[in-house]
Design a protein around this motif. Structure first.
Motif, PDB file in Angstrom:
ATOM      1  N   PHE A 383       0.862  -1.259   0.179  1.00 16.50           N
ATOM      2  CA  PHE A 383       0.092  -0.105  -0.134  1.00 16.50           C
ATOM      3  C   PHE A 383       0.829   1.122   0.067  1.00 16.50           C
ATOM      4  O   PHE A 383       0.473   2.371  -0.509  1.00 16.50           O
ATOM      5  N   GLU A 384       2.076   1.297   0.719  1.00 18.54           N
ATOM      6  CA  GLU A 384       2.813   2.340   0.572  1.00 18.54           C
ATOM      7  C   GLU A 384       3.310   2.689  -0.864  1.00 18.54           C
ATOM      8  O   GLU A 384       3.769   3.867  -1.471  1.00 18.54           O
ATOM      9  N   ARG A 385       3.677   1.592  -1.411  1.00 17.90           N
ATOM     10  CA  ARG A 385       4.115   1.555  -2.688  1.00 17.90           C
ATOM     11  C   ARG A 385       3.215   1.831  -3.843  1.00 17.90           C
ATOM     12  O   ARG A 385       3.543   2.700  -4.710  1.00 17.90           O
ATOM     13  N   VAL A 422      -8.931   1.998   1.863  1.00 19.19           N
ATOM     14  CA  VAL A 422      -8.456   3.251   1.723  1.00 19.19           C
ATOM     15  C   VAL A 422      -7.255   3.570   2.445  1.00 19.19           C
ATOM     16  O   VAL A 422      -7.470   3.709   3.627  1.00 19.19           O
ATOM     17  N   PRO A 423      -6.146   3.504   1.550  1.00 18.18           N
ATOM     18  CA  PRO A 423      -4.750   3.584   2.444  1.00 18.18           C
ATOM     19  C   PRO A 423      -4.603   5.241   2.791  1.00 18.18           C
ATOM     20  O   PRO A 423      -4.938   6.103   1.910  1.00 18.18           O
ATOM     21  N   LEU A 424      -4.288   5.618   4.060  1.00 22.17           N
ATOM     22  CA  LEU A 424      -3.798   6.715   4.548  1.00 22.17           C
ATOM     23  C   LEU A 424      -2.291   7.061   4.239  1.00 22.17           C
ATOM     24  O   LEU A 424      -1.620   6.428   5.115  1.00 22.17           O
ATOM     25  N   LEU A 433      -4.957   2.645   7.647  1.00 17.27           N
ATOM     26  CA  LEU A 433      -5.874   2.097   6.260  1.00 17.27           C
ATOM     27  C   LEU A 433      -7.376   1.862   6.893  1.00 17.27           C
ATOM     28  O   LEU A 433      -7.522   1.489   8.213  1.00 17.27           O
ATOM     29  N   VAL A 434      -8.248   2.534   6.365  1.00 13.75           N
ATOM     30  CA  VAL A 434      -9.520   2.717   6.557  1.00 13.75           C
ATOM     31  C   VAL A 434     -10.368   1.631   5.855  1.00 13.75           C
ATOM     32  O   VAL A 434     -10.122   1.656   4.561  1.00 13.75           O
ATOM     33  N   ALA A 461      -4.266  11.566   6.777  1.00  9.88           N
ATOM     34  CA  ALA A 461      -2.951  11.146   7.190  1.00  9.88           C
ATOM     35  C   ALA A 461      -2.301  11.987   7.738  1.00  9.88           C
ATOM     36  O   ALA A 461      -1.460  11.724   8.482  1.00  9.88           O
ATOM     37  N   SER A 462      -2.486  13.270   7.094  1.00 11.67           N
ATOM     38  CA  SER A 462      -1.375  14.293   7.782  1.00 11.67           C
ATOM     39  C   SER A 462      -2.091  14.629   9.220  1.00 11.67           C
ATOM     40  O   SER A 462      -1.090  14.880   9.957  1.00 11.67           O
TER      41      SER A 462
END
Length: 707
Positions: A383-385, A422-424, A433-434, A461-462
């Protein structure tokens, strides 16, 4: 015109619609007087056309539509709208096309004038029935010719307009088309039936209302072609009102049918329909699924974009900013992103210390069983990538486009309510991750959903990263406070160790002296008391708090502290105040001990240190003076009271800082004067105990003190 007797019901309907039409047209005319930019050169003609339309509606409402005033008012209205149509052609810049338009407009205007003349000269001169019937057919035929010609002009006006002008011409063209279409149907029925259809004529006021509304809306659109965009809430509520209106119309139709049909069977059938319709309305209209379907359908067919971004942003900020509502940040993060997709519940997964993700918050989803390791480090790396929003329905259907099938854990695949992930991501790091639950009206996610969810995910995320940073900072602050307290304790132990070492060295020389033995016992007792109170004093060192401030004898404190240094470096006791001061005895002794020890360290072995205590107004002044090396002004100003900075080898650098904090906590002030090569003077100022008694006596009257 020939007009049959009209029922009172249709007379009332006709009067009502025409009164409302007159009000609408007159209001639009007055409002457009200040909107000259709306239609350019056609603006004056539109204002006149609306005024004449309002006049005709008022005449019909008062006198009916069968007389000469109504006929002449209609002729004037039609001529005005023909001029408006011609002006709109010119306002669009189609000057070359006005050549063939002018004869058509002129012919239609002439026909309208001819019709008015026929109505004025022939019908209203009291001629015979046969001539009146012939005249009626002629007038109706001429009016049909005018309406058909006007509709052709309106069609050419809009169909031949440029792309830049169409959004502006849409509103007047639609209004004029409605006006002429109603007249076309009216006169067609009148010509075919050879009679005046009063029921249709009664509804002509509605065309005036529609025309006034559309021209008002069109005047608000600029020449750049802005479109009229009602909000989603208004559209949904309007559609709901239309549904309710249709339901009421159906009920009225059934009631009318019952009144005409008669009979028991018809009444039973009608009553059954009413009952079934009422039950259906009660069951289905409040349904969340039905409302969700309506929202999706209206957003799909009525709007260019699925979302009202302004409303979504306002709702998002209200949800995230509602920190006073009691819900923690994790739940508010899930709710903020679930509201966008109209999801009823959600989960938040957050990273742990070992690289995997665990459950951090639930929002309206208590039943699902989340394992201890909700997402493996490999899935976190995916997910980060990719930053990929996973639609679980696509994944379950085998549509694996980026390898997300390997990243989504099995427990999410088996959870039927899991609908989207939904990745944050904050600076290429997955901070959450929601997991969104399936909405009541599930649909296929499209590019607009992905774009909005991705942007909102970055914003959330911020917030999560900032919250984590604040928590880490608070934890570091607590550790710093703990370390500072430990440093204070070490400093106190160091002072005690120095006193005990000094005592041990002096014992070798003076152990046989009774006075020394008495002083040694006193020093040992004081040292033991200090060691026993170190733990209790830990709570004070971090914030400079003093457990208790009371009246303390200045001479006793100074004498006890000076006595500890009697056998070592020469310490001279000068003037000694006999009054009491407001202080904490233990803290004051600690401050004086530190200042005297520092003075000894800065002085040569044969140079005495002077200590005195005198009254200075409402304060007591304790002075510790040495003639040692002194300190530079820059050092005093910037480094002397800075914690953890020491000029002595092996020092902790907190003695002066601690002394000043303790004096401030007792309500006093610590001052310093120093000259390099000459020495230093440290002054402690504390309020006299008599000062508090003086203020206590002035605090109230004797009666108040007795009470």
């Amino acid at each position: 015109m020939i007009q049959e007797p009209v029922s009172p019901f249709w007379t009332l309907v006709g009067a009502s619609t025409h009164v409302v039409g007159a009000v609408a047209a007159a209001t639009a005319a007055v409002w457009l007087l200040g909107r000259r930019k709306g239609f350019g050169d056609a603006w004056p003609a539109i204002v006149v056309g609306l005024a004449l339309t309002a006049t005709r509606c008022l005449i019909v409402a008062v006198l009916g539509d069968g007389g000469l005033p109504a006929s002449l008012a209609e002729a004037a209205r039609n001529l005005a709208w023909l001029v408006v149509t011609y002006k709109l052609f010119a306002a669009d810049g189609r000057h070359a096309s006005l050549g063939p338009i002018r004869p058509v407009v002129a012919v239609l205007a002439a026909v309208e004038l001819l019709q008015a003349a026929i109505d004025l000269v022939i019908v209203h001169l009291g001629l015979g029935p046969s001539i009146a019937e012939l005249a009626f057919d002629s007038i109706v035929l001429l009016r049909l010719l005018i309406t058909v010609g006007a509709l052709v002009l309106v069609h050419n006006l809009y169909a031949g307009a440029s792309n830049q002008s169409r959004p502006v011409l849409l509103w007047p063209a639609t209004g004029l088309a409605v006006l002429w279409t109603v007249d076309l149907n009216l006169y067609t029925i009148a010509y075919l039936s050879s009679g005046w259809p009063a029921e249709v004529a009664a509804l002509r006021g509605l065309s005036a209302i529609v025309l006034a509304v559309l021209l008002t809306v069109g005047a608000t659109q600029d020449r750049a072609g802005q479109r009229f965009r009602p909000s989603r809430a208004v559209t949904f509520q309007t559609f709901s009102l239309i549904v309710i209106g249709a339901y009421l119309a159906a009920m009225v139709a059934v009631a009318r049918w019952l009144s005409y049909a008669g009979g028991d069977y018809a009444r039973v059938m009608g009553l059954g329909f009413v009952v079934l319709a009422s039950v259906a309305a009660i069951l289905f209209l409040p349904s969340r699924r039905l409302r969700g379907w309506l929202r999706v359908t209206l957003a799909k067919h009525f709007f260019q974009h699925r979302y009202d971004y302004r409303e979504e942003w306002l709702r998002f900020t209200r949800t995230i900013g509602n920190s006073g509502g009691g819900a923690p940040l994790g739940e508010r993060v899930v709710q903020a992103i679930a509201d966008i997709a109209e999801c009823p519940a959600g989960l938040l997964l957050a990273p742990s210390d070992h690289g995997e993700m665990t459950l951090a918050a639930r929002w309206h989803w208590p039943a699902t069983d989340v394992p201890a390791v909700a997402l493996s480090p490999a899935s976190v790396a995916f997910f980060e990538r990719e930053g990929f929003i996973v639609h679980m329905d696509d994944l379950r259907a085998g549509r694996d486009s980026r390898g997300e099938g390997q990243a989504v854990p099995e427990w999410l695949r088996l959870e039927p309510r899991a609908w989207a992930l939904v990745p944050l991501i904050h600076y290429e790091r997955l901070v959450g991750l929601v997991v969104l639950a399936r909405p009541s009206m599930a649909r296929q996610l499209d590019w607009e959903d992905f774009d909005l969810l991705r942007v909102v995910g970055q914003q959330l995320a911020s917030y999560l990263a900032e919250h984590a940073g604040q928590e880490a900072l608070a934890e570091a602050s607590r550790f710093d406070d703990f370390h500072r307290r430990i440093a204070f304790v070490m400093h106190d132990i160091k002072n005690l160790a120095s006193q005990l070492s000094l005592l041990a060295r002096n014992a070798e020389k003076h152990a046989d002296k009774p006075a020394f033995r008495d002083d040694m016992l006193l020093t040992l007792r004081n040292s033991a008391d200090k060691l026993n109170t170190l733990l209790a004093r830990l709570s004070r060192y971090g914030n400079g708090a003093i457990e208790k401030v009371d009246a303390v004898s200045a001479s006793e404190v100074v004498g006890a502290v000076v006595g500890r240094f009697r056998m070592g470096h020469p310490v001279v006791l000068g003037d000694c105040l006999e009054e009491a001061v407001l202080a904490n005895r233990e803290a004051l002794e600690q401050v004086l001990t530190h200042l005297i020890q520092n003075a000894i360290d800065a002085s040569a072995a044969n140079r005495p240190v002077s200590v005195s205590a005198v009254a200075d107004g409402v304060h007591a002044r304790f002075d510790v003076v040495d003639s040692g090396t002194g300190m530079a002004p820059e050092f005093v100003r910037t480094k002397l009271f800075k914690p953890f900075f020491s000029s002595k080898s092996g020092g902790f650098g907190i003695g002066a800082f601690e002394a000043r904090e303790l004096v401030i906590a007792m309500g006093g002030r610590l001052e310093v004067e120093s000259r390099e090569g000459l020495g230093s003077r440290f002054t402690i100022r504390l309020p006299l105990a008599a000062t508090r008694e003086l203020f206590d006596n002035r605090a109230g009257t004797p009666a108040e003190k007795a009470a």
